[in-house]
Design a protein around this motif. Structure first.
Motif, PDB file in Angstrom:
ATOM      1  N   LEU A 190       0.813  -1.214   0.000  1.00 21.82           N
ATOM      2  CA  LEU A 190       0.000   0.000   0.000  1.00 21.82           C
ATOM      3  C   LEU A 190       0.847   1.265   0.000  1.00 21.82           C
ATOM      4  CD1 LEU A 190      -2.803  -1.032   2.529  1.00 21.82           C
ATOM      5  CD2 LEU A 190      -3.052  -0.701   0.062  1.00 21.82           C
ATOM      6  N   MET A 191       2.106   1.146   0.410  1.00 22.49           N
ATOM      7  CA  MET A 191       2.988   2.309   0.377  1.00 22.49           C
ATOM      8  C   MET A 191       3.291   2.760  -1.047  1.00 22.49           C
ATOM      9  SD  MET A 191       5.711   1.309   3.388  1.00 22.49           S
ATOM     10  CE  MET A 191       5.162   0.828   5.028  1.00 22.49           C
ATOM     11  N   TYR A 192       3.071   1.886  -1.997  1.00 20.78           N
ATOM     12  CA  TYR A 192       3.333   2.194  -3.407  1.00 20.78           C
ATOM     13  C   TYR A 192       2.091   2.705  -4.131  1.00 20.78           C
ATOM     14  CZ  TYR A 192       7.899  -0.086  -3.040  1.00 20.78           C
ATOM     15  OH  TYR A 192       9.185  -0.419  -2.702  1.00 20.78           O
ATOM     16  N   CYS A 193       0.986   2.869  -3.416  1.00 14.32           N
ATOM     17  CA  CYS A 193      -0.269   3.271  -4.054  1.00 14.32           C
ATOM     18  C   CYS A 193      -0.512   4.765  -3.888  1.00 14.32           C
ATOM     19  CB  CYS A 193      -1.439   2.506  -3.440  1.00 14.32           C
ATOM     20  SG  CYS A 193      -1.388   0.736  -3.729  1.00 14.32           S
ATOM     21  N   LYS A 194      -0.915   5.414  -4.965  1.00 15.76           N
ATOM     22  CA  LYS A 194      -1.352   6.802  -4.881  1.00 15.76           C
ATOM     23  C   LYS A 194      -2.791   6.888  -4.406  1.00 15.76           C
ATOM     24  CE  LYS A 194       1.583   9.258  -8.214  1.00 15.76           C
ATOM     25  NZ  LYS A 194       1.574  10.029  -9.481  1.00 15.76           N
ATOM     26  N   CYS A 223      -1.904   5.039   6.065  1.00  8.81           N
ATOM     27  CA  CYS A 223      -2.735   3.828   6.052  1.00  8.81           C
ATOM     28  C   CYS A 223      -3.646   3.783   7.268  1.00  8.81           C
ATOM     29  CB  CYS A 223      -1.845   2.594   5.999  1.00  8.81           C
ATOM     30  SG  CYS A 223      -2.747   1.045   5.818  1.00  8.81           S
ATOM     31  N   ILE A 224      -3.129   4.198   8.419  1.00  8.48           N
ATOM     32  CA  ILE A 224      -3.967   4.242   9.622  1.00  8.48           C
ATOM     33  C   ILE A 224      -5.159   5.162   9.409  1.00  8.48           C
ATOM     34  CG2 ILE A 224      -4.024   4.982  12.031  1.00  8.48           C
ATOM     35  CD1 ILE A 224      -1.112   4.080  12.271  1.00  8.48           C
ATOM     36  N   GLN A 225      -4.904   6.329   8.813  1.00  6.37           N
ATOM     37  CA  GLN A 225      -5.984   7.262   8.554  1.00  6.37           C
ATOM     38  C   GLN A 225      -7.006   6.686   7.590  1.00  6.37           C
ATOM     39  OE1 GLN A 225      -6.625  10.096  10.066  1.00  6.37           O
ATOM     40  NE2 GLN A 225      -8.476  10.403   8.828  1.00  6.37           N
ATOM     41  N   MET A 226      -6.534   5.981   6.570  1.00  2.00           N
ATOM     42  CA  MET A 226      -7.455   5.387   5.603  1.00  2.00           C
ATOM     43  C   MET A 226      -8.287   4.282   6.259  1.00  2.00           C
ATOM     44  SD  MET A 226      -8.482   5.878   2.608  1.00  2.00           S
ATOM     45  CE  MET A 226      -7.156   7.017   2.198  1.00  2.00           C
ATOM     46  N   CYS A 227      -7.670   3.495   7.143  1.00  2.00           N
ATOM     47  CA  CYS A 227      -8.414   2.459   7.859  1.00  2.00           C
ATOM     48  C   CYS A 227      -9.488   3.085   8.748  1.00  2.00           C
ATOM     49  CB  CYS A 227      -7.462   1.618   8.707  1.00  2.00           C
ATOM     50  SG  CYS A 227      -6.355   0.552   7.762  1.00  2.00           S
ATOM     51  N   LEU A 228      -9.167   4.180   9.422  1.00  6.27           N
ATOM     52  CA  LEU A 228     -10.139   4.841  10.277  1.00  6.27           C
ATOM     53  C   LEU A 228     -11.291   5.421   9.466  1.00  6.27           C
ATOM     54  CD1 LEU A 228      -7.755   6.677  12.783  1.00  6.27           C
ATOM     55  CD2 LEU A 228      -9.165   4.665  13.235  1.00  6.27           C
ATOM     56  N   GLU A 229     -10.994   5.978   8.299  1.00  4.32           N
ATOM     57  CA  GLU A 229     -12.063   6.487   7.434  1.00  4.32           C
ATOM     58  C   GLU A 229     -12.966   5.364   6.957  1.00  4.32           C
ATOM     59  OE1 GLU A 229     -10.329   8.705   4.279  1.00  4.32           O
ATOM     60  OE2 GLU A 229      -9.438  10.238   5.590  1.00  4.32           O
ATOM     61  N   PHE A 230     -12.378   4.207   6.671  1.00  8.28           N
ATOM     62  CA  PHE A 230     -13.183   3.052   6.266  1.00  8.28           C
ATOM     63  C   PHE A 230     -14.079   2.607   7.417  1.00  8.28           C
ATOM     64  CE2 PHE A 230     -13.909  -1.481   6.281  1.00  8.28           C
ATOM     65  CZ  PHE A 230     -14.352  -1.748   5.003  1.00  8.28           C
TER      66      PHE A 230
END
Length: 534
Positions: A190-194, A223-230
């Motif tokens: 996921l670190m390679y994803c825009k 990624c933590i922020q994206m998980c929390l938004e999900f």
């Protein structure tokens, strides 16, 4: 020559089905599907195999890209990637043409401890510029090696930034005891994803919680922020709520970031829980829709019983509200009884009496529900005293048709059952007054209740009345039971059967030694002597 050999290897590998690879705008990265890890681990113990496989070059196992939840796009023709089993000592600078594809578990390897581990290699981004090897050691000897880019990991992970900021250059990082190798590899990918958000589409809450745990261990804040938004957007099932809350609370150092998720289960409104409960109960009491009122009474009673509100000190206010509503219902019911007992009302047609009958039924049903709540909260003794003092209501009771009044007798029956079970412990005078005021109206309606009320349990009510009578002094037991006997000998089964209580009273009055004056004196003497000895 090296380029030619690489192409030659690619032509050979093109016969194999698509590997589980997800494509990103920057390049590509490989991700193992869950079945890949499972089959790899299952094929691991070589020493348990009984037969030696034939000395032929094994085929690479087939795993389609669509098997993995993150893989959505087809593979480009210019892909430079591999997903093969390899020895742990394989150098990142080895010539790709020298790599022989093998099945996981290495069937061509000798069964010794060193090479019996299951291994996989993954490459992210542009393979020509990878400058770091990350080795993950998982359960049961499963090992994964990732060829990655130092600058990508440093930019996204505070943990890797710390590990790679040493004065001595580091070309290899080993991470042991990795509990979730699959998710670890995917999180690095996921670190390679825009557009990281697209990778979370159609994922499950359980999957995102696994990613969140790994991202937290890596310090991967994006990624933590994206998980929390999900988690803030996705629905949870009951079994997932506790896991989500515990996982989010683990990030408690940043309250602003976790607040949107926790707002589902916590409230910032300063209202007391008792105020909300009182409002809910009032809404149910005022409802005129029979089905909705009945179902919500059952649901609210169950939730109150299961909740821990009885452990909160402020529940005294809620109990006071309930008793206030009981008093209001009694006042309303008395007014309805006065109106229904008026001679002019008896001359009206059945259609004219219908609304009055329904109002009496609603008030009595509300009282029954409130009694159940008070009983569950173990504070119903006060209502017994309140009901026993309704002398005027009991006097008006015989003046109403039985079809209008019988539900009021259900309240009396419930109180007798509660006293008989020990759910209510009113004072002796209250118990005596309850029997004097309300036992006869209950006996008058008993036949109707047994045959016309589905939820009425005659055996339970008879037992409750009998036990209530037997809590009184012997003289009061005799008075109540002799009055019952006169009614029972006239109407038979149309009257509650209190024969068990009658037998107990008989033995107390005529059979047992301490029923006589001599026996009573002897009993008191023994009690006094035992008290002196103590």
């Amino acid at each position: 020559m090296a380029d030619c050999r690489i192409k030659k290897v690619e032509r050979k590998r093109s016969k194999v089905a698509d590997a589980p690879i997800a494509i990103t705008p920057e390049g590509f990265w490989c991700c193992p599907a869950p079945v890949l890890f499972q089959k790899s681990i299952k094929s691991h113990p070589l020493s348990q195999r009984r037969h030696t496989p034939p000395p032929t070059t094994p085929k690479v196992p087939v795993y389609k890209a669509r098997d993995h939840p993150l893989n959505k796009k087809p593979l480009p023709s210019s892909l430079r990637s591999f997903l093969v089993s390899s020895d742990d000592e394989m150098s990142s600078n080895s010539d790709p043409a020298d790599l022989t594809p093998r099945t996981f578990g290495g069937s061509m390897l000798k069964p010794n401890i060193e090479n019996s581990e299951s291994k996989a290699a993954f490459m992210f981004g542009d393979p020509a510029t990878t400058d770091l090897i990350v080795v993950l050691s998982g359960k049961q000897g499963f090992s994964v090696r990732m060829s990655v880019h130092r600058n990508v990991l440093v930019a996204h992970s505070s943990v890797f930034a710390d590990k790679l900021s040493r004065p001595t250059p580091v070309s290899r990082v080993e991470i042991g005891n990795c509990l979730d190798v699959e998710i670890y590899v995917e999180t690095v990918g996921l670190m390679y994803c825009k557009e990281m958000k697209q990778r979370f589409n159609r994922q499950t809450v359980a999957y995102v919680l696994r990613v969140l745990k790994v991202a937290e261990s890596l310090g991967f804040n994006a990624c933590i922020q994206m998980c929390l938004e999900f988690l803030e957007s996705a629905p949870w099932v009951d079994e997932e709520e506790e896991k989500v809350v515990s996982s989010v609370l683990r990030l408690g150092s940043d309250s602003e970031r976790i607040a949107p998720v926790l707002k589902r289960v916590t409230s910032e409104i300063p209202n007391s829980p008792n105020d909300t409960l009182a409002h809910i109960i009032q809404l149910v009491l005022k409802s005129n829709e029979e089905k909705g009122r009945r179902e919500m009474k059952t649901l609210v009673s169950k939730l109150l019983r299961e909740s821990s509100f009885h452990n909160i000190g402020t529940t005294d206010a809620l109990n006071e509200n309930i008793y206030s509503w009981c008093q209001n219902s009694l006042v309303e019911m008395l007014a309805l009884f006065r109106q229904a007992s008026d001679p002019a009302f008896s001359d009206e047609s059945m259609d004219g009496k219908g609304p009055m009958v329904r109002k009496i039924a609603v008030e009595a049903d509300n009282l029954l529900w409130l009694v159940e709540i008070l009983t569950d909260r173990q504070v119903a003794d006060g209502f017994v005293a309140m009901w026993a003092s309704q002398n005027e209501l009991a006097m008006l009771h015989p003046k109403l048709p039985i079809v209008s009044r019988h539900i009021v007798s259900c309240i009396t029956a419930r109180l007798f059952v509660g006293i008989g079970r020990g759910e209510m412990l009113p004072m002796k005078d209250t118990r005596k007054l309850l029997l004097q005021i309300w036992l006869q109206p209950l006996m008058d309606d008993y036949c109707w209740l047994r045959h016309g009320h589905r939820s009425f349990d005659g055996k339970m009510v008879e037992e409750g009345i009998g036990r209530t009578v037997l809590t009184l002094p012997l003289e009061d037991q005799q008075s109540v039971l002799l009055g019952w006997l006169g009614s029972f000998l006239k109407v038979g089964d149309s009257c509650p059967n209190l024969q068990k209580a009658f037998e107990v009273w008989w033995r107390r009055a005529f059979v047992r030694p301490y029923s006589s004056s001599e026996g009573w004196s002897s009993c008191m003497t023994q009690l006094n002597l035992s008290h002196i000895r103590e």
